[in-house]
Scaffold this motif. Structure first.
Motif, PDB file in Angstrom:
ATOM      1  N   PHE A 134       9.451  10.722 -18.660  1.00 47.63           N
ATOM      2  CA  PHE A 134      10.471  11.354 -17.812  1.00 47.63           C
ATOM      3  C   PHE A 134      10.446  10.771 -16.408  1.00 47.63           C
ATOM      4  N   GLU A 135      11.563  10.936 -15.715  1.00 50.44           N
ATOM      5  CA  GLU A 135      11.697  10.518 -14.324  1.00 50.44           C
ATOM      6  C   GLU A 135      12.583  11.503 -13.582  1.00 50.44           C
ATOM      7  N   PHE A 136      12.242  11.765 -12.331  1.00 54.07           N
ATOM      8  CA  PHE A 136      13.150  12.435 -11.409  1.00 54.07           C
ATOM      9  C   PHE A 136      13.721  11.341 -10.512  1.00 54.07           C
ATOM     10  N   VAL A 137      15.031  11.185 -10.536  1.00 52.30           N
ATOM     11  CA  VAL A 137      15.669  10.087  -9.817  1.00 52.30           C
ATOM     12  C   VAL A 137      16.579  10.620  -8.720  1.00 52.30           C
ATOM     13  N   SER A 138      16.812   9.778  -7.719  1.00 53.02           N
ATOM     14  CA  SER A 138      17.652  10.151  -6.585  1.00 53.02           C
ATOM     15  C   SER A 138      18.345   8.910  -6.066  1.00 53.02           C
ATOM     16  N   THR A 139      19.513   9.090  -5.477  1.00 51.36           N
ATOM     17  CA  THR A 139      20.234   7.974  -4.868  1.00 51.36           C
ATOM     18  C   THR A 139      19.815   7.765  -3.418  1.00 51.36           C
ATOM     19  N   GLN A 140      18.874   8.568  -2.928  1.00 54.20           N
ATOM     20  CA  GLN A 140      18.486   8.511  -1.525  1.00 54.20           C
ATOM     21  C   GLN A 140      17.447   7.446  -1.219  1.00 54.20           C
ATOM     22  N   VAL A 141      16.884   6.791  -2.235  1.00 54.76           N
ATOM     23  CA  VAL A 141      15.775   5.859  -1.995  1.00 54.76           C
ATOM     24  C   VAL A 141      16.116   4.440  -2.441  1.00 54.76           C
ATOM     25  N   GLY A 142      17.374   4.072  -2.411  1.00 55.10           N
ATOM     26  CA  GLY A 142      17.760   2.701  -2.732  1.00 55.10           C
ATOM     27  C   GLY A 142      17.929   2.490  -4.225  1.00 55.10           C
ATOM     28  N   THR A 143      17.931   1.214  -4.616  1.00 54.44           N
ATOM     29  CA  THR A 143      18.190   0.876  -6.013  1.00 54.44           C
ATOM     30  C   THR A 143      17.052   1.320  -6.922  1.00 54.44           C
ATOM     31  N   GLN A 144      15.834   1.312  -6.402  1.00 53.49           N
ATOM     32  CA  GLN A 144      14.694   1.797  -7.185  1.00 53.49           C
ATOM     33  C   GLN A 144      14.581   3.292  -6.935  1.00 53.49           C
ATOM     34  N   GLY A 145      15.407   4.083  -7.599  1.00 58.28           N
ATOM     35  CA  GLY A 145      15.601   5.474  -7.210  1.00 58.28           C
ATOM     36  C   GLY A 145      14.671   6.496  -7.807  1.00 58.28           C
ATOM     37  N   THR A 146      13.546   6.093  -8.377  1.00 56.63           N
ATOM     38  CA  THR A 146      12.641   7.054  -8.994  1.00 56.63           C
ATOM     39  C   THR A 146      11.759   7.716  -7.942  1.00 56.63           C
ATOM     40  N   LEU A 147      11.833   9.040  -7.854  1.00 57.33           N
ATOM     41  CA  LEU A 147      10.974   9.807  -6.952  1.00 57.33           C
ATOM     42  C   LEU A 147       9.650  10.139  -7.606  1.00 57.33           C
ATOM     43  N   ALA A 183       6.013  21.366 -13.220  1.00 56.80           N
ATOM     44  CA  ALA A 183       5.203  21.220 -12.009  1.00 56.80           C
ATOM     45  C   ALA A 183       5.848  20.212 -11.062  1.00 56.80           C
ATOM     46  N   ALA A 184       6.326  19.092 -11.612  1.00 57.12           N
ATOM     47  CA  ALA A 184       7.018  18.097 -10.791  1.00 57.12           C
ATOM     48  C   ALA A 184       8.305  18.676 -10.211  1.00 57.12           C
ATOM     49  N   HIS A 185       9.049  19.397 -11.030  1.00 60.93           N
ATOM     50  CA  HIS A 185      10.286  20.049 -10.595  1.00 60.93           C
ATOM     51  C   HIS A 185      10.005  21.023  -9.456  1.00 60.93           C
ATOM     52  N   PHE A 219       1.984  12.907 -14.393  1.00 60.10           N
ATOM     53  CA  PHE A 219       3.037  12.269 -13.615  1.00 60.10           C
ATOM     54  C   PHE A 219       2.459  11.829 -12.271  1.00 60.10           C
ATOM     55  N   ALA A 220       3.200  10.976 -11.585  1.00 57.89           N
ATOM     56  CA  ALA A 220       2.866  10.584 -10.218  1.00 57.89           C
ATOM     57  C   ALA A 220       4.143  10.508  -9.392  1.00 57.89           C
ATOM     58  N   ALA A 221       4.049  10.935  -8.147  1.00 60.34           N
ATOM     59  CA  ALA A 221       5.173  10.879  -7.213  1.00 60.34           C
ATOM     60  C   ALA A 221       4.750  10.076  -5.999  1.00 60.34           C
ATOM     61  N   GLY A 222       5.595   9.145  -5.562  1.00 57.36           N
ATOM     62  CA  GLY A 222       5.289   8.324  -4.400  1.00 57.36           C
ATOM     63  C   GLY A 222       5.650   9.038  -3.108  1.00 57.36           C
ATOM     64  N   LEU A 223       4.682   9.193  -2.218  1.00 54.70           N
ATOM     65  CA  LEU A 223       4.925   9.934  -0.982  1.00 54.70           C
ATOM     66  C   LEU A 223       5.942   9.239  -0.086  1.00 54.70           C
ATOM     67  N   GLU A 248       0.867  -1.171   0.000  1.00 62.01           N
ATOM     68  CA  GLU A 248       0.000   0.000   0.000  1.00 62.01           C
ATOM     69  C   GLU A 248       0.905   1.222   0.000  1.00 62.01           C
ATOM     70  N   PHE A 249       0.768   2.051  -1.003  1.00 62.81           N
ATOM     71  CA  PHE A 249       1.588   3.250  -1.101  1.00 62.81           C
ATOM     72  C   PHE A 249       0.695   4.414  -1.524  1.00 62.81           C
ATOM     73  N   HIS A 250       1.249   5.609  -1.499  1.00 64.76           N
ATOM     74  CA  HIS A 250       0.442   6.800  -1.741  1.00 64.76           C
ATOM     75  C   HIS A 250       1.101   7.655  -2.819  1.00 64.76           C
ATOM     76  N   GLN A 251       0.273   8.227  -3.663  1.00 63.90           N
ATOM     77  CA  GLN A 251       0.788   9.019  -4.778  1.00 63.90           C
ATOM     78  C   GLN A 251       0.129  10.399  -4.847  1.00 63.90           C
ATOM     79  N   PHE A 252       0.946  11.365  -5.215  1.00 66.77           N
ATOM     80  CA  PHE A 252       0.442  12.657  -5.687  1.00 66.77           C
ATOM     81  C   PHE A 252       0.644  12.649  -7.191  1.00 66.77           C
ATOM     82  N   GLY A 253      -0.427  12.829  -7.934  1.00 66.42           N
ATOM     83  CA  GLY A 253      -0.319  12.807  -9.390  1.00 66.42           C
ATOM     84  C   GLY A 253      -1.102  13.938 -10.025  1.00 66.42           C
ATOM     85  N   ILE A 254      -0.675  14.339 -11.204  1.00 62.95           N
ATOM     86  CA  ILE A 254      -1.432  15.318 -11.977  1.00 62.95           C
ATOM     87  C   ILE A 254      -1.648  14.771 -13.382  1.00 62.95           C
ATOM     88  N   GLU A 255      -2.774  15.147 -13.973  1.00 60.17           N
ATOM     89  CA  GLU A 255      -3.131  14.720 -15.320  1.00 60.17           C
ATOM     90  C   GLU A 255      -3.667  15.932 -16.084  1.00 60.17           C
TER      91      GLU A 255
END
Length: 416
Positions: free
Chosen positions: A266-279, A145-147, A302-306, A122-129
């Protein structure tokens, strides 16, 4: 004891302010981009995701929570937000509203997968369409907007990667090239890739199996097969992002995990969230509305996982604490403290009093523990004089305040 189901997490009172900060920031950004909230059911007919998300995706083949209801209907807990919003767009005739229609959601989603860092069942997303515009500036607006959202959260080190996966025309030629490339290697690749080979070879690029990555690394690049229109569209998207001073990297291996995507991804990625680094990830899905039985309506989102955003480190303010704690020494003074505190609450001041029958010493200890900005203790003499000492906790300064003036005092002196 009954434990929480695997792959889920409680949001405890001391953590909830972090979630509220993300949600409040999401709504703030949505308002500035003229996005209005849409709320769709937690569950939908399974067919929606088979047609919308794609029968060859990991989400559909491996991860959906699907069950038969008492009426014999196949129902699925939504694994992502876009398909439900697209269904609502068609069903409610929103194509007849002023376009582009821009909406956002903050919602739970469900996928049956192995729980790991940043990935829950169970996870949560903020998304826009955004529906109705095929223009490249719309792509840039959604990415911006994501940026903006990530920046307002104070997340450091998020990097934008973009790609174009073309339209139906150039995708057909690319799929032929992929089949020609992968055919000699199929015997050494996983069963999922072998299944995708005939149904949707583009999805092979997204395989996470190590033995397959060795082959996907040398696969033909989609950017070499874009038709002139898609090339021009992608070029313009990049020019608009450059105009907005948004740094990006073109990553030709991004195809995203769902079948409805077209052109810009597109993806915004980070090294802070493990190997699956897509924010945060998204893209254009110009064929989804038509695939679900609506008209030819271009769209992007887009959707971002909280949970992932929390792992990346949001710059949230401290948890809220009461402005004042008012204690009492005996029954009459406790009653007065109770009256004062609830009077303050009625005027939107966060205030606390004793509900545990504590001693005065224990009350003061509790007030300090919960971070009250001011404390006041009422006894018989305070009731008689109609005034009390109010202590500012950060520096110990004492103020003599009339009981009737507690509200104007905290309004004028509080930093909260």
């Amino acid at each position: 004891m009954i434990n929480i189901p695997k792959g889920t997490k409680d949001v405890l009172p001391e953590q909830s302010h972090l979630w509220q900060f993300i949600e409040d920031t999401a709504r703030e950004v949505a308002a500035s981009f003229n996005l209005r909230e849409i709320r769709t059911p937690v569950f939908e007919h399974t067919e929606l995701f088979l047609r919308g998300v794609g029968e060859t995706t990991d989400v559909v083949t491996k991860e959906m929570y699907t069950f038969e209801d008492k009426g014999g209907r196949s129902i699925t807990l939504k694994p992502e937000g876009t398909a439900g919003v697209a269904r609502s767009f068609i069903e409610n005739g929103l194509q007849n509203s002023a376009l582009p229609l821009k909406a956002y959601y903050i919602a739970p989603c469900y996928r049956y997968e192995r729980p790991q860092k940043g990935r829950l069942r169970e996870f949560h997303q903020f998304g826009i369409e955004t529906f109705g515009s095929a223009q490249p500036e719309t792509d840039a607006e959604v990415i911006f907007a994501a940026h903006t959202f990530l920046q307002k959260l104070g997340i450091k080190g998020a990097e934008l990667e973009i790609n174009s996966i073309g339209c139906k025309t150039c995708r057909a030629e690319y799929n032929r090239a992929l089949k020609e490339y992968f055919r000699p290697h199929l015997k050494d690749m996983c069963a999922t890739c072998n299944d995708r080979f005939e149904k949707n070879p583009l999805r092979i690029i997204d395989c996470k199996e190590e033995r397959c990555k060795a082959f996907t690394a040398g696969a033909p690049k989609i950017l070499d097969y874009l038709c002139p229109d898609c090339k021009q569209h992608f070029k313009k998207v990049q020019s608009y992002l450059t105009a907005l001073n948004v740094k990006f990297t073109v990553n030709s291996s991004i195809v995203r995990g769902l079948d409805y995507y077209t052109r810009t991804v597109f993806e915004f990625v980070s090294t802070q969230v493990g190997t699956q680094g897509t924010l945060c990830g998204g893209g254009r899905y110009d064929g989804l509305i038509e695939e679900l039985g609506g008209g030819n309506v271009p769209a992007i989102g887009f959707a971002a996982g909280l949970e992932r955003l929390l792992l990346a480190g949001v710059n949230a303010p401290q948890a809220p604490a009461p402005v004042i704690y008012v204690g009492g020494m005996d029954e009459p003074s406790r009653l007065k403290a109770f009256e004062l505190v609830n009077g303050l609450r009625a005027q939107n001041v966060a205030a606390e009093c004793d509900l545990m029958g504590r001693s005065v010493k224990a009350q003061l200890k509790y007030a300090d523990k919960i971070g009250a900005e001011f404390t006041a203790i009422i006894g018989g003499s305070e009731l008689e004089s109609g005034a009390c000492n109010v202590k500012r906790m950060r520096d110990g300064q004492i103020f003599q305040v009339k009981l009737a003036d507690i509200y104007p005092f905290v309004s004028d002196n509080s930093n909260r």
